[in-house]
Design a protein around this motif. Structure first.
Motif, mmCIF file in Angstrom:
data_model
loop_
_atom_site.group_PDB
_atom_site.id
_atom_site.type_symbol
_atom_site.label_atom_id
_atom_site.label_comp_id
_atom_site.label_asym_id
_atom_site.label_seq_id
_atom_site.Cartn_x
_atom_site.Cartn_y
_atom_site.Cartn_z
ATOM 1 N N GLY A 295 -6.187 11.075 -0.838
ATOM 2 C CA GLY A 295 -4.976 11.754 -1.266
ATOM 3 C C GLY A 295 -4.603 11.463 -2.702
ATOM 4 O O GLY A 295 -3.456 11.673 -3.113
ATOM 5 N N GLY A 296 -5.557 10.984 -3.511
ATOM 6 C CA GLY A 296 -5.264 10.492 -4.851
ATOM 7 C C GLY A 296 -5.042 11.574 -5.888
ATOM 8 O O GLY A 296 -5.410 12.729 -5.706
ATOM 9 N N ASN A 297 -4.432 11.173 -7.005
ATOM 10 C CA ASN A 297 -4.185 12.053 -8.139
ATOM 11 C C ASN A 297 -4.964 11.523 -9.332
ATOM 12 O O ASN A 297 -4.819 10.353 -9.694
ATOM 13 N N PRO A 298 -5.812 12.338 -9.998
ATOM 14 C CA PRO A 298 -6.672 11.823 -11.060
ATOM 15 C C PRO A 298 -5.921 11.301 -12.275
ATOM 16 O O PRO A 298 -6.453 10.500 -13.033
ATOM 17 N N LYS A 299 -4.684 11.726 -12.472
ATOM 18 C CA LYS A 299 -3.910 11.260 -13.619
ATOM 19 C C LYS A 299 -3.035 10.055 -13.271
ATOM 20 O O LYS A 299 -2.222 9.632 -14.085
ATOM 21 N N CYS A 300 -3.161 9.526 -12.046
ATOM 22 C CA CYS A 300 -2.333 8.414 -11.559
ATOM 23 C C CYS A 300 -0.858 8.792 -11.498
ATOM 24 O O CYS A 300 0.022 7.929 -11.528
ATOM 25 N N ARG A 301 -0.577 10.086 -11.426
ATOM 26 C CA ARG A 301 0.797 10.575 -11.318
ATOM 27 C C ARG A 301 1.325 10.302 -9.912
ATOM 28 O O ARG A 301 0.657 10.540 -8.915
ATOM 29 N N GLY A 302 2.543 9.782 -9.834
ATOM 30 C CA GLY A 302 3.174 9.533 -8.554
ATOM 31 C C GLY A 302 2.781 8.219 -7.903
ATOM 32 O O GLY A 302 2.979 8.053 -6.706
ATOM 33 N N TYR A 303 2.248 7.265 -8.692
ATOM 34 C CA TYR A 303 1.840 5.972 -8.137
ATOM 35 C C TYR A 303 2.758 4.862 -8.614
ATOM 36 O O TYR A 303 3.083 4.771 -9.795
ATOM 37 N N LEU A 304 3.140 4.019 -7.693
ATOM 38 C CA LEU A 304 3.848 2.789 -8.020
ATOM 39 C C LEU A 304 2.863 1.648 -7.858
ATOM 40 O O LEU A 304 2.322 1.437 -6.776
ATOM 41 N N PHE A 305 2.600 0.907 -8.940
ATOM 42 C CA PHE A 305 1.639 -0.199 -8.922
ATOM 43 C C PHE A 305 2.390 -1.495 -8.655
ATOM 44 O O PHE A 305 3.191 -1.936 -9.478
ATOM 45 N N CYS A 306 2.130 -2.111 -7.503
ATOM 46 C CA CYS A 306 2.764 -3.382 -7.151
ATOM 47 C C CYS A 306 1.703 -4.473 -7.257
ATOM 48 O O CYS A 306 0.771 -4.514 -6.449
ATOM 49 N N MET A 307 1.846 -5.348 -8.240
ATOM 50 C CA MET A 307 0.807 -6.317 -8.575
ATOM 51 C C MET A 307 1.257 -7.752 -8.352
ATOM 52 O O MET A 307 0.675 -8.685 -8.897
ATOM 53 N N GLY A 308 2.315 -7.949 -7.574
ATOM 54 C CA GLY A 308 2.741 -9.312 -7.279
ATOM 55 C C GLY A 308 3.608 -9.899 -8.380
ATOM 56 O O GLY A 308 3.847 -9.296 -9.416
ATOM 57 N N ASP A 309 4.085 -11.116 -8.139
ATOM 58 C CA ASP A 309 4.935 -11.802 -9.106
ATOM 59 C C ASP A 309 4.082 -12.313 -10.266
ATOM 60 O O ASP A 309 2.955 -12.731 -10.049
ATOM 61 N N LEU A 310 4.547 -12.259 -11.478
ATOM 62 C CA LEU A 310 5.870 -11.840 -11.919
ATOM 63 C C LEU A 310 5.896 -10.372 -12.359
ATOM 64 O O LEU A 310 6.931 -9.870 -12.807
ATOM 65 N N GLY A 312 5.603 -7.601 -10.541
ATOM 66 C CA GLY A 312 6.410 -6.759 -9.682
ATOM 67 C C GLY A 312 5.811 -5.384 -9.484
ATOM 68 O O GLY A 312 4.592 -5.227 -9.389
ATOM 69 N N CYS A 313 6.654 -4.362 -9.438
ATOM 70 C CA CYS A 313 6.238 -2.980 -9.197
ATOM 71 C C CYS A 313 6.690 -2.093 -10.346
ATOM 72 O O CYS A 313 7.882 -2.070 -10.684
ATOM 73 N N LYS A 314 5.745 -1.362 -10.929
ATOM 74 C CA LYS A 314 6.048 -0.460 -12.038
ATOM 75 C C LYS A 314 5.163 0.772 -11.941
ATOM 76 O O LYS A 314 4.124 0.759 -11.292
ATOM 77 N N CYS A 315 5.575 1.836 -12.621
ATOM 78 C CA CYS A 315 4.764 3.049 -12.689
ATOM 79 C C CYS A 315 3.541 2.792 -13.558
ATOM 80 O O CYS A 315 3.503 1.853 -14.360
ATOM 81 N N ALA A 316 2.546 3.663 -13.414
ATOM 82 C CA ALA A 316 1.375 3.599 -14.287
ATOM 83 C C ALA A 316 1.782 3.970 -15.709
ATOM 84 O O ALA A 316 2.819 4.593 -15.944
ATOM 85 N N SER A 317 0.958 3.598 -16.657
ATOM 86 C CA SER A 317 1.223 3.919 -18.050
ATOM 87 C C SER A 317 1.341 5.428 -18.223
ATOM 88 O O SER A 317 0.527 6.199 -17.723
ATOM 89 N N GLY A 318 2.390 5.858 -18.928
ATOM 90 C CA GLY A 318 2.596 7.274 -19.209
ATOM 91 C C GLY A 318 3.559 7.975 -18.285
ATOM 92 O O GLY A 318 3.884 9.143 -18.505
ATOM 93 N N TRP A 319 4.043 7.262 -17.229
ATOM 94 C CA TRP A 319 4.919 7.880 -16.249
ATOM 95 C C TRP A 319 6.171 7.040 -16.034
ATOM 96 O O TRP A 319 6.170 5.827 -16.274
ATOM 97 N N TRP A 320 7.228 7.679 -15.539
ATOM 98 C CA TRP A 320 8.452 6.941 -15.228
ATOM 99 C C TRP A 320 9.217 7.714 -14.149
ATOM 100 O O TRP A 320 8.827 8.805 -13.729
ATOM 101 N N GLY A 321 10.328 7.127 -13.673
ATOM 102 C CA GLY A 321 11.194 7.778 -12.702
ATOM 103 C C GLY A 321 11.043 7.216 -11.312
ATOM 104 O O GLY A 321 10.185 6.378 -11.028
ATOM 105 N N ASN A 322 11.905 7.669 -10.417
ATOM 106 C CA ASN A 322 11.895 7.202 -9.037
ATOM 107 C C ASN A 322 10.540 7.384 -8.381
ATOM 108 O O ASN A 322 10.094 6.551 -7.599
ATOM 109 N N ASN A 323 9.883 8.498 -8.681
ATOM 110 C CA ASN A 323 8.605 8.805 -8.049
ATOM 111 C C ASN A 323 7.436 8.645 -9.005
ATOM 112 O O ASN A 323 6.322 9.065 -8.692
#
Length: 366
Positions: A295-310, A312-323
């Motif tokens: 179900g992936g998107n080639p541009k990493c659009r709509g992904y929240l990357f959760c990488m642990g402490d410190l 945390g969880c952030k959008c991929a480079s180039g994207w922002w917003g709730n989704n």
């Protein structure tokens, strides 16, 4: 807590974003694992949500266990392995739309990597409802640092708070921290101490059990931002040390945890295939791209990357917003669009910043 066990995953030995699996702490920090949440915001009618648990440490054999507070309707849950050709990168969890209690899909998910040898690694991710009443403005985690070594008071920062948008139609909201209820009133909580760390659940009165809730995790570092832990004390970093491109200083090591697509001890190096400029999640003898996930998107659009402490969880480079699906506005770039373009390049590349313009257009697979 109901436990959802995946099948056993025989993980291929890979590195993440160019790091060697034999990385030396303090020089090339260990990337460990990443849980990627697809579509972190869901409407009540949306059909499916994916969570991906991707191994990046080179552990030969391990089990991945997904769990969620409150459990899930068993017939709506599927698990499987993430293969690209013959190469195995991890596991995924897909959560379908239950006939009743659709709000059970929202909340905090946990993925535990349980290797045959070595410690268990735990990662978390969030899925929240699409609503204007409880809207965290794209914030899923907030990291804070103490002002002084050994202290609990926080370093001064305009980001030392968490909260939600307030709506006249939402007469009361409840704040919980773990099992503690009513820890705050109103739409905003000011953070003042490292003791404020934890997962906060903000819900709408009696409707919380039906999915009217959002969650924010507060992460507290053990040392001030300009130092790192060495044994039982904090040691100052070299004066010009900083993490580039949205990287976050590690807690306990003199190095950085880098966002996807960046690497190096200070996150100053881009990670991409030399010719195609694809958005690549893992690079070594094997590659994994966002578009190759179920179900992936080639541009990493709509992904929240959760990488642990410190990190945390952030959008991929180039994207922002709730989704994580809104392109960076002009003049900004990078993770959560928090980096600013220099005045000389107000239209710098929104994925890789000012240096990205020098390498030609970014190729995005169709």
């Amino acid at each position: 807590m109901e436990l959802i066990r995946t099948l056993q995953c025989l993980i291929a030995v890979v590195s993440f974003l160019g790091y060697s699996v034999n990385a030396i702490p303090g020089n090339y920090p260990d990337r460990e694992d990443v849980v990627i949440v697809n579509s972190p915001v869901l409407s009540r009618a949306e059909n499916i949500a994916y969570l991906y648990a991707i191994n990046t440490t080179g552990i030969d054999t391990e089990v991945v266990e997904f769990s969620k507070e409150g459990g899930l309707v068993s017939q709506t849950v599927k698990t499987g392995e993430i293969f690209v050709g013959d190469d195995l990168f991890g596991c995924y969890l897909s959560v379908g739309l239950p006939n009743r209690y659709r709000g059970t899909r929202y909340g905090t998910y946990t993925a535990q990597f349980i290797p045959e040898d070595g410690p268990v690694v735990t990662r978390y991710g969030f899925i929240k409802p699409k609503t204007s009443v409880l809207d965290t403005r794209g914030v899923y985690t907030r990291t804070v640092w103490p002002a002084v070594s050994g202290g609990t008071g926080l370093a001064s920062s305009p980001d030392n708070y968490i909260g939600v948008r307030w709506s006249p139609g939402c007469r009361s909201i409840q704040w919980c921290k773990g099992k503690k209820r009513n820890v705050n009133t109103g739409p905003r909580l000011q953070l003042t101490s490292t003791d404020d760390a934890g997962v906060y659940t903000i819900r709408r009165g009696k409707r919380g059990a039906r999915g009217w809730l959002v969650q924010i995790k507060v992460i507290a570092a053990s040392c001030p931002m300009d130092s790192y832990r060495m044994g039982d004390s904090c040691t100052s970093r070299i004066s010009n040390f900083r993490c580039a491109n949205g990287g976050v200083v590690l807690d306990g090591q003199n190095g950085c945890k880098c966002p996807p697509f960046f690497s190096g001890s200070d996150c100053s190096e881009e990670v991409n295939l030399p010719k195609s400029r694809d958005f690549v999640l893992a690079v070594d003898s094997f590659t994994l791209r966002c578009g190759e996930l179920p179900g992936g998107n080639p541009k990493c659009r709509g992904y929240l990357f959760c990488m642990g402490d410190l990190y945390g969880c952030k959008c991929a480079s180039g994207w922002w917003g709730n989704n994580c699906d809104r392109p960076c506005p002009k003049g900004k770039w990078g993770v959560d669009c928090l980096q600013r373009c220099p005045d000389s390049q107000r239209d710098c590349d929104r994925f890789f910043g000012p240096d990205g313009n020098e390498k030609g257009p970014i190729y995005m697979p169709p």
